[in-house]
Write an enzyme that holds these catalytic residues in place. Sequence first.
Site, PDB file in Angstrom:
ATOM      1  N   ASN A   8       0.868  -1.173   0.000  1.00 44.13           N
ATOM      2  CA  ASN A   8       0.000   0.000   0.000  1.00 44.13           C
ATOM      3  C   ASN A   8       0.911   1.231   0.000  1.00 44.13           C
ATOM      4  O   ASN A   8       1.456   1.604   1.032  1.00 44.13           O
ATOM      5  CB  ASN A   8      -0.892  -0.021   1.247  1.00 44.13           C
ATOM      6  CG  ASN A   8      -1.845   1.157   1.290  1.00 44.13           C
ATOM      7  OD1 ASN A   8      -1.816   2.028   0.421  1.00 44.13           O
ATOM      8  ND2 ASN A   8      -2.687   1.184   2.304  1.00 44.13           N
ATOM      9  N   ARG A  89      -2.452  -2.054  -3.533  1.00 45.32           N
ATOM     10  CA  ARG A  89      -3.719  -1.374  -3.301  1.00 45.32           C
ATOM     11  C   ARG A  89      -3.799  -0.138  -4.203  1.00 45.32           C
ATOM     12  O   ARG A  89      -2.857   0.650  -4.260  1.00 45.32           O
ATOM     13  CB  ARG A  89      -3.802  -0.932  -1.851  1.00 45.32           C
ATOM     14  CG  ARG A  89      -5.044  -0.129  -1.582  1.00 45.32           C
ATOM     15  CD  ARG A  89      -4.901   0.731  -0.356  1.00 45.32           C
ATOM     16  NE  ARG A  89      -6.138   1.451  -0.127  1.00 45.32           N
ATOM     17  CZ  ARG A  89      -6.205   2.563   0.582  1.00 45.32           C
ATOM     18  NH1 ARG A  89      -5.120   3.084   1.108  1.00 45.32           N
ATOM     19  NH2 ARG A  89      -7.350   3.167   0.757  1.00 45.32           N
ATOM     20  N   HIS A 178     -12.832   2.363   0.201  1.00 43.23           N
ATOM     21  CA  HIS A 178     -12.698   1.313   1.233  1.00 43.23           C
ATOM     22  C   HIS A 178     -13.325  -0.007   0.793  1.00 43.23           C
ATOM     23  O   HIS A 178     -13.682  -0.842   1.628  1.00 43.23           O
ATOM     24  CB  HIS A 178     -13.399   1.708   2.555  1.00 43.23           C
ATOM     25  CG  HIS A 178     -12.856   2.930   3.223  1.00 43.23           C
ATOM     26  ND1 HIS A 178     -13.679   3.874   3.799  1.00 43.23           N
ATOM     27  CD2 HIS A 178     -11.595   3.364   3.424  1.00 43.23           C
ATOM     28  CE1 HIS A 178     -12.945   4.832   4.334  1.00 43.23           C
ATOM     29  NE2 HIS A 178     -11.666   4.542   4.118  1.00 43.23           N
ATOM     30  N   ARG A 238     -12.358  15.175   7.705  1.00 41.30           N
ATOM     31  CA  ARG A 238     -13.212  15.470   6.540  1.00 41.30           C
ATOM     32  C   ARG A 238     -14.653  15.706   6.979  1.00 41.30           C
ATOM     33  O   ARG A 238     -15.137  15.031   7.887  1.00 41.30           O
ATOM     34  CB  ARG A 238     -13.186  14.299   5.549  1.00 41.30           C
ATOM     35  CG  ARG A 238     -11.932  14.250   4.708  1.00 41.30           C
ATOM     36  CD  ARG A 238     -11.892  12.981   3.889  1.00 41.30           C
ATOM     37  NE  ARG A 238     -10.851  12.111   4.366  1.00 41.30           N
ATOM     38  CZ  ARG A 238     -10.688  10.833   3.997  1.00 41.30           C
ATOM     39  NH1 ARG A 238     -11.519  10.278   3.135  1.00 41.30           N
ATOM     40  NH2 ARG A 238      -9.707  10.124   4.467  1.00 41.30           N
ATOM     41  N   GLU A 383      -7.407  -5.640   4.748  1.00 40.51           N
ATOM     42  CA  GLU A 383      -7.350  -5.358   3.315  1.00 40.51           C
ATOM     43  C   GLU A 383      -6.180  -6.086   2.657  1.00 40.51           C
ATOM     44  O   GLU A 383      -6.265  -6.512   1.512  1.00 40.51           O
ATOM     45  CB  GLU A 383      -7.221  -3.838   3.097  1.00 40.51           C
ATOM     46  CG  GLU A 383      -8.504  -3.110   3.435  1.00 40.51           C
ATOM     47  CD  GLU A 383      -8.308  -1.651   3.791  1.00 40.51           C
ATOM     48  OE1 GLU A 383      -7.760  -1.383   4.888  1.00 40.51           O
ATOM     49  OE2 GLU A 383      -8.695  -0.786   3.000  1.00 40.51           O
TER      50      GLU A 383
END
Length: 397
Positions: A8, A89, A178, A238, A383
């Site tokens: 990643n 990823r 995600h 955010r 993940e």
Amino acid sequence: MVKVMAVNAGSSSLKFQLFDMPSEKVICNGLVERIGMDMGNFTIKHDGEKKSVEQPFPDHGVAVDALLKALISEGIVKELSEINAVGHRIVQGGAYFADSAIVDDDVEAKVEELCDLAPLHNPAHLIGYRAFKKALPGVEHVFTFDTAFHQTMDEASYMYALPYEYYTKYKVRKYGAHGTSHKYVSEQAIKLLGNPETSKVIVCHLGNGASLTAVKNGKCYDTSMGLTPLAGVMMGTRCGTVDPSIMPYLCEKTGMTPQEMLNVYNKQSGMLGVSGISSDARDIEAAYNEGNERAILTSNLYARTVAKYIGAYFVELGGCDAIAFTAGLGENSSYIRDLCIKECSEALGVKLDAEKNAIRSDQAREISAADSAIKVYVIPTNEEVMIARDTVRLLGL
Ligand code: ADP
């Protein structure tokens, strides 16, 4: 025995896990941080031991070389040729990818083209990929897209109520994010439900970034992030979805450009912006427990926005068998889980078992009360294992 490296790569970091497949055992993992800065840090964990070195990593190529050298010097592999494949990823796969893909020139060009939609992520992923490609010639690569799981949404879920030509000309639609986590967690939730023939699951991925997904029979039906990962619930920094007219209004009031205001939306809003304390749920919880009013407001606002999506997805799915919490807050923050579920409780008959909710564990577990109308699970996401699984599946290893 097959060894797969799951990678990643961010703009200044590179996380990795080396898997033994098909056992899915993690041989080693670690990360390189502060790539491109004056001083960087490289951490590698292997056999229960953790080693860290401080040194500058001018670019991702240097970081990858250091990582590969460490694999040899730590005795993790004898030769680099033991690494059979690398899975990466990729945040944005647009409408091109409904599954992971073996990387060729065409796949690489599409990810490059999509940099526009994920300017902070896709360029960094490509830099990471190219560094591995150079360091491990002849090894095959697979890209696993955060958006792929969401490609099963139908038009009524992914379209915006904007003029249609913005969709056809500029690809403006919901892509979500995600997805790899939502896929993994929903699969685990369905297993915990006993693999029923039909299932309705709502996954709450609540980390620094946060999104919810409605999963019908194992497929994504709707998700809260949009064209970009700014949409949906409020997050660490955010704002999530806000009235679009706030943007021009605030630009006029503050004299900021839209780009500057977008930066505020991304980096100075959410838990940080509302609380004025921190973007980290642990700090908010501590202040909440001291009775800090802004921390209480932040927590309640967070829980209510999550609950609104749970309610919406309950309606969209026509019911719900399980709600699954995952990622940093979802896995660790019992008070946030409690607040979110309390907001839904009266309407949906969902209830937590307070004792089970308070347990700290890295295992998937049920936390709902015996008389809850909906099962509630905590499921640690993974993940990386999904990247390794897809790499093995696509390359036929
Ligand atoms: P990212 O989106 O960066 O992958 P993570 O899923 O790692 O984020 O989540 C990070 C967030 O999880 C932290 O900012 C923090 O708010 C929250 N978190 C992590 N550990 C805990 C904990 N023990 N208790 C409460 N919140 C936690």
